[in-house]
Motif scaffolding. Structure first.
Motif, mmCIF file in Angstrom:
data_model
loop_
_atom_site.group_PDB
_atom_site.id
_atom_site.type_symbol
_atom_site.label_atom_id
_atom_site.label_comp_id
_atom_site.label_asym_id
_atom_site.label_seq_id
_atom_site.Cartn_x
_atom_site.Cartn_y
_atom_site.Cartn_z
ATOM 1 N N ASN A 117 -7.246 -4.449 -10.770
ATOM 2 C CA ASN A 117 -7.809 -3.453 -9.878
ATOM 3 C C ASN A 117 -7.186 -3.647 -8.498
ATOM 4 O O ASN A 117 -7.310 -4.722 -7.922
ATOM 5 N N PRO A 118 -6.528 -2.624 -7.929
ATOM 6 C CA PRO A 118 -5.896 -2.792 -6.622
ATOM 7 C C PRO A 118 -6.892 -3.094 -5.503
ATOM 8 O O PRO A 118 -6.508 -3.580 -4.447
ATOM 9 N N ASN A 119 -8.172 -2.840 -5.753
ATOM 10 C CA ASN A 119 -9.194 -3.144 -4.748
ATOM 11 C C ASN A 119 -9.709 -4.574 -4.843
ATOM 12 O O ASN A 119 -10.490 -5.001 -3.984
ATOM 13 N N ARG A 120 -9.284 -5.300 -5.880
ATOM 14 C CA ARG A 120 -9.686 -6.706 -5.997
ATOM 15 C C ARG A 120 -9.069 -7.491 -4.844
ATOM 16 O O ARG A 120 -7.940 -7.258 -4.433
ATOM 17 N N ASN B 145 -7.583 -10.335 -4.239
ATOM 18 C CA ASN B 145 -6.271 -10.976 -4.326
ATOM 19 C C ASN B 145 -5.243 -10.186 -5.140
ATOM 20 O O ASN B 145 -4.188 -10.721 -5.479
ATOM 21 N N ALA B 146 -5.529 -8.923 -5.419
ATOM 22 C CA ALA B 146 -4.617 -8.116 -6.226
ATOM 23 C C ALA B 146 -3.248 -8.004 -5.563
ATOM 24 O O ALA B 146 -2.218 -8.150 -6.225
ATOM 25 N N PHE B 147 -3.221 -7.767 -4.263
ATOM 26 C CA PHE B 147 -1.950 -7.667 -3.543
ATOM 27 C C PHE B 147 -1.162 -8.964 -3.628
ATOM 28 O O PHE B 147 -0.009 -8.975 -4.049
ATOM 29 N N SER B 148 -1.768 -10.062 -3.237
ATOM 30 C CA SER B 148 -1.022 -11.327 -3.176
ATOM 31 C C SER B 148 -0.610 -11.806 -4.563
ATOM 32 O O SER B 148 0.491 -12.342 -4.731
ATOM 33 N N ASP B 149 -1.454 -11.595 -5.566
ATOM 34 C CA ASP B 149 -1.092 -12.011 -6.921
ATOM 35 C C ASP B 149 0.152 -11.262 -7.402
ATOM 36 O O ASP B 149 1.060 -11.864 -7.977
ATOM 37 N N CYS B 150 0.210 -9.969 -7.156
ATOM 38 C CA CYS B 150 1.364 -9.182 -7.586
ATOM 39 C C CYS B 150 2.590 -9.514 -6.741
ATOM 40 O O CYS B 150 3.677 -9.719 -7.270
ATOM 41 N N ALA B 151 2.418 -9.582 -5.438
ATOM 42 C CA ALA B 151 3.550 -9.825 -4.534
ATOM 43 C C ALA B 151 4.207 -11.181 -4.772
ATOM 44 O O ALA B 151 5.391 -11.344 -4.513
ATOM 45 N N LYS B 152 3.459 -12.149 -5.288
ATOM 46 C CA LYS B 152 3.999 -13.487 -5.539
ATOM 47 C C LYS B 152 4.694 -13.607 -6.896
ATOM 48 O O LYS B 152 5.398 -14.575 -7.152
ATOM 49 N N ASP B 153 4.492 -12.630 -7.760
ATOM 50 C CA ASP B 153 5.087 -12.631 -9.093
ATOM 51 C C ASP B 153 6.376 -11.794 -9.067
ATOM 52 O O ASP B 153 6.363 -10.632 -8.648
ATOM 53 N N TYR B 154 7.484 -12.374 -9.508
ATOM 54 C CA TYR B 154 8.778 -11.697 -9.406
ATOM 55 C C TYR B 154 8.781 -10.317 -10.057
ATOM 56 O O TYR B 154 9.241 -9.343 -9.454
ATOM 57 N N GLN B 155 8.296 -10.213 -11.280
ATOM 58 C CA GLN B 155 8.316 -8.928 -12.003
ATOM 59 C C GLN B 155 7.434 -7.890 -11.321
ATOM 60 O O GLN B 155 7.828 -6.731 -11.140
ATOM 61 N N CYS B 156 6.246 -8.288 -10.952
ATOM 62 C CA CYS B 156 5.313 -7.355 -10.315
ATOM 63 C C CYS B 156 5.839 -6.948 -8.936
ATOM 64 O O CYS B 156 5.806 -5.770 -8.568
ATOM 65 N N ALA B 157 6.351 -7.916 -8.186
ATOM 66 C CA ALA B 157 6.910 -7.630 -6.859
ATOM 67 C C ALA B 157 8.116 -6.695 -6.980
ATOM 68 O O ALA B 157 8.317 -5.825 -6.124
ATOM 69 N N SER B 158 8.884 -6.845 -8.031
ATOM 70 C CA SER B 158 10.029 -5.951 -8.260
ATOM 71 C C SER B 158 9.560 -4.516 -8.436
ATOM 72 O O SER B 158 10.213 -3.575 -7.967
ATOM 73 N N ARG B 159 8.432 -4.337 -9.097
ATOM 74 C CA ARG B 159 7.867 -2.992 -9.267
ATOM 75 C C ARG B 159 7.417 -2.412 -7.926
ATOM 76 O O ARG B 159 7.558 -1.204 -7.688
ATOM 77 N N SER C 233 0.826 -1.202 0.000
ATOM 78 C CA SER C 233 0.000 0.000 0.000
ATOM 79 C C SER C 233 0.865 1.260 0.000
ATOM 80 O O SER C 233 0.614 2.202 -0.756
ATOM 81 N N ASP C 234 1.903 1.268 0.848
ATOM 82 C CA ASP C 234 2.818 2.409 0.888
ATOM 83 C C ASP C 234 3.518 2.622 -0.458
ATOM 84 O O ASP C 234 3.859 3.750 -0.815
ATOM 85 N N ALA C 235 3.737 1.539 -1.186
ATOM 86 C CA ALA C 235 4.411 1.619 -2.486
ATOM 87 C C ALA C 235 3.473 2.078 -3.599
ATOM 88 O O ALA C 235 3.914 2.287 -4.724
ATOM 89 N N GLY C 236 2.195 2.222 -3.301
ATOM 90 C CA GLY C 236 1.251 2.714 -4.299
ATOM 91 C C GLY C 236 0.304 1.667 -4.847
ATOM 92 O O GLY C 236 -0.318 1.876 -5.873
ATOM 93 N N LYS C 237 0.190 0.525 -4.150
ATOM 94 C CA LYS C 237 -0.730 -0.551 -4.552
ATOM 95 C C LYS C 237 -0.508 -0.987 -6.003
ATOM 96 O O LYS C 237 -1.424 -1.001 -6.821
ATOM 97 N N ILE C 238 0.719 -1.347 -6.300
ATOM 98 C CA ILE C 238 1.088 -1.812 -7.641
ATOM 99 C C ILE C 238 0.369 -3.129 -7.936
ATOM 100 O O ILE C 238 0.311 -4.015 -7.086
#
Length: 90
Positions: A32-35, A37-51, A21-26
């Protein structure tokens, strides 16, 4: 067992929902960041987590150890301890 979802950390960089959230809900493109599982889906993916990490570091970069240089040691401290406590030794 009850898990506090705001403290739960996941993915290759062990990211919490608060950090995300502090990083801007990438999220993934067209997600949609309000979905739910949006957080966990991104955080578990290397490229998205890197962002997520990149945005957090751009936002909170500072000299944590007082050597007048912002370098990898500072970024590690920011990532592990959070920007308010990055001065604490790892």
């Amino acid at each position: 067992m009850i898990i506090n979802i705001t403290l739960f950390k996941t993915g290759p960089f062990y990211i919490s929902r608060i950090y995300w959230s502090d990083a801007g809900k990438i999220v993934f493109k067209d997600d949609n960041p309000n979905r739910e599982n949006a957080f966990s889906d991104c955080a578990k993916d290397y490229q998205c987590a890197s962002r997520i990490i990149t945005n957090y570091m751009v936002k909170y970069a500072k000299d944590c150890n007082g050597d007048r240089v912002v370098d990898c040691l500072d970024y590690a401290a920011i990532h592990v301890n959070g920007y308010p406590s990055c001065h604490v030794n790892l």
